[in-house]
Design a protein around this motif. Sequence first.
Motif, short mmCIF file in Angstrom:
data_model
loop_
_atom_site.label_atom_id
_atom_site.label_comp_id
_atom_site.label_asym_id
_atom_site.label_seq_id
_atom_site.Cartn_x
_atom_site.Cartn_y
_atom_site.Cartn_z
N GLY A 85 71.89 68.52 61.63
CA GLY A 85 72.02 67.12 61.30
C GLY A 85 70.97 66.73 60.28
O GLY A 85 69.92 67.36 60.17
N ALA A 86 71.25 65.66 59.52
CA ALA A 86 70.37 65.23 58.43
C ALA A 86 69.69 63.91 58.76
O ALA A 86 70.34 62.94 59.13
CB ALA A 86 71.17 65.07 57.14
N PHE A 87 68.38 63.88 58.61
CA PHE A 87 67.59 62.66 58.72
C PHE A 87 67.13 62.34 57.29
O PHE A 87 66.07 62.77 56.86
CB PHE A 87 66.41 62.87 59.67
CG PHE A 87 65.76 61.60 60.13
CD1 PHE A 87 66.36 60.83 61.12
CD2 PHE A 87 64.56 61.18 59.60
CE1 PHE A 87 65.76 59.66 61.57
CE2 PHE A 87 63.96 60.01 60.03
CZ PHE A 87 64.56 59.25 61.02
N LEU A 88 67.99 61.63 56.55
CA LEU A 88 67.75 61.35 55.13
C LEU A 88 67.48 59.86 54.98
O LEU A 88 68.37 59.04 55.18
CB LEU A 88 68.97 61.77 54.32
CG LEU A 88 68.80 61.86 52.80
CD1 LEU A 88 69.86 62.74 52.19
CD2 LEU A 88 68.76 60.53 52.12
N VAL A 89 66.22 59.54 54.67
CA VAL A 89 65.79 58.14 54.52
C VAL A 89 65.55 57.86 53.05
O VAL A 89 64.87 58.62 52.35
CB VAL A 89 64.52 57.86 55.34
CG1 VAL A 89 64.06 56.42 55.16
CG2 VAL A 89 64.75 58.16 56.82
N ARG A 90 66.12 56.74 52.58
CA ARG A 90 65.91 56.28 51.21
C ARG A 90 65.57 54.79 51.28
O ARG A 90 66.35 54.00 51.81
CB ARG A 90 67.18 56.51 50.38
CG ARG A 90 67.04 56.06 48.92
CD ARG A 90 68.30 56.29 48.14
NE ARG A 90 69.28 55.24 48.47
CZ ARG A 90 70.45 55.08 47.87
NH1 ARG A 90 70.82 55.91 46.91
NH2 ARG A 90 71.26 54.11 48.21
N GLY A 121 63.61 53.06 53.15
CA GLY A 121 63.58 52.49 54.49
C GLY A 121 64.92 52.45 55.20
O GLY A 121 65.04 51.85 56.28
N GLU A 122 65.93 53.07 54.61
CA GLU A 122 67.26 53.09 55.22
C GLU A 122 67.71 54.53 55.46
O GLU A 122 67.49 55.41 54.63
CB GLU A 122 68.27 52.38 54.33
CG GLU A 122 67.97 50.89 54.16
CD GLU A 122 69.02 50.16 53.36
OE1 GLU A 122 69.32 49.01 53.72
OE2 GLU A 122 69.55 50.75 52.38
N SER A 138 65.30 49.96 61.31
CA SER A 138 65.05 48.99 62.39
C SER A 138 66.36 48.51 63.03
O SER A 138 66.42 48.32 64.24
CB SER A 138 64.24 47.81 61.87
OG SER A 138 64.94 47.18 60.80
N GLU A 139 67.37 48.35 62.23
CA GLU A 139 68.68 47.93 62.76
C GLU A 139 69.31 49.02 63.63
O GLU A 139 69.84 48.76 64.71
CB GLU A 139 69.62 47.59 61.61
CG GLU A 139 71.07 47.34 61.99
CD GLU A 139 71.98 47.29 60.78
OE1 GLU A 139 73.02 47.98 60.80
OE2 GLU A 139 71.65 46.58 59.81
N ALA A 177 67.89 56.87 69.97
CA ALA A 177 66.78 57.57 70.62
C ALA A 177 65.92 58.37 69.65
O ALA A 177 64.69 58.43 69.82
CB ALA A 177 67.32 58.49 71.71
N ILE A 178 66.53 58.99 68.64
CA ILE A 178 65.76 59.90 67.79
C ILE A 178 65.02 59.20 66.65
O ILE A 178 64.01 59.71 66.18
CB ILE A 178 66.63 61.04 67.22
CG1 ILE A 178 67.72 60.50 66.29
CG2 ILE A 178 67.16 61.92 68.31
CD1 ILE A 178 68.47 61.57 65.51
N ILE A 179 65.49 58.06 66.20
CA ILE A 179 64.88 57.44 65.02
C ILE A 179 63.39 57.20 65.20
O ILE A 179 62.59 57.63 64.36
CB ILE A 179 65.63 56.15 64.61
CG1 ILE A 179 66.98 56.54 64.01
CG2 ILE A 179 64.82 55.33 63.61
CD1 ILE A 179 67.89 55.36 63.74
N PRO A 180 62.92 56.55 66.27
CA PRO A 180 61.48 56.32 66.38
C PRO A 180 60.68 57.62 66.50
O PRO A 180 59.55 57.69 66.02
CB PRO A 180 61.32 55.49 67.66
CG PRO A 180 62.68 55.19 68.16
CD PRO A 180 63.67 55.95 67.35
#
Length: 180
Positions: free
Chosen positions: A34-39, A41-42, A134-135, A148-151
């Motif tokens: 899986g990909a945790f790709l942040v650009r 702040g999104e 945050s959303e 659950a995983i984001i923070p």
Amino acid sequence: MPGKETWDKAISFGGLTGAMALNVATLPITVGAGAFLVRDGELLVVRKTYGPSKGLWTIPSGYVEPRESVVQTIEREVTEETGIKGRAGPILGVRNRVTESANDTFLIFAMTYASGEPRPDRVEVSEAAFRPLSELTTSELSAPFTRAIIPKLAQTAGLRLDPYTSTADPAHPLAYLLYV
């Protein structure tokens, strides 16, 4: 390595009987990424058209195909599902589930944005978008695993790909990627 043993997924099963034959090592092994790709702040998220997270925001993901590394898998899956080009970075997390029928491992990679704008493939994914972190952590429209995983993932540096190579030939049975 004796010539009469059979090797599957780097584990020799030649001559194993009894209790060991029922061990988890004999179950089918599935590996996904899986990909945790942040650009800005999104987080890049998708709404799958199937499975337990159907219709909910979750990270782009998929299973490793034959002769494909986990790095190739996640980069391919992100592009196929979202139209975004990204580069795999550190492994931020590992989810593992063993049932009576399978040993399922899921690697979550940090990814850096390279190019493109989100567009769903309309087969596996009905919608693709960058949504505020945050959303996603509080929204009922996010899959429980996503919330659950984001923070946790936003706070970890993860395991990084080491330049070590076990062999110059990537097709050699002993070739592998090392994350430390």
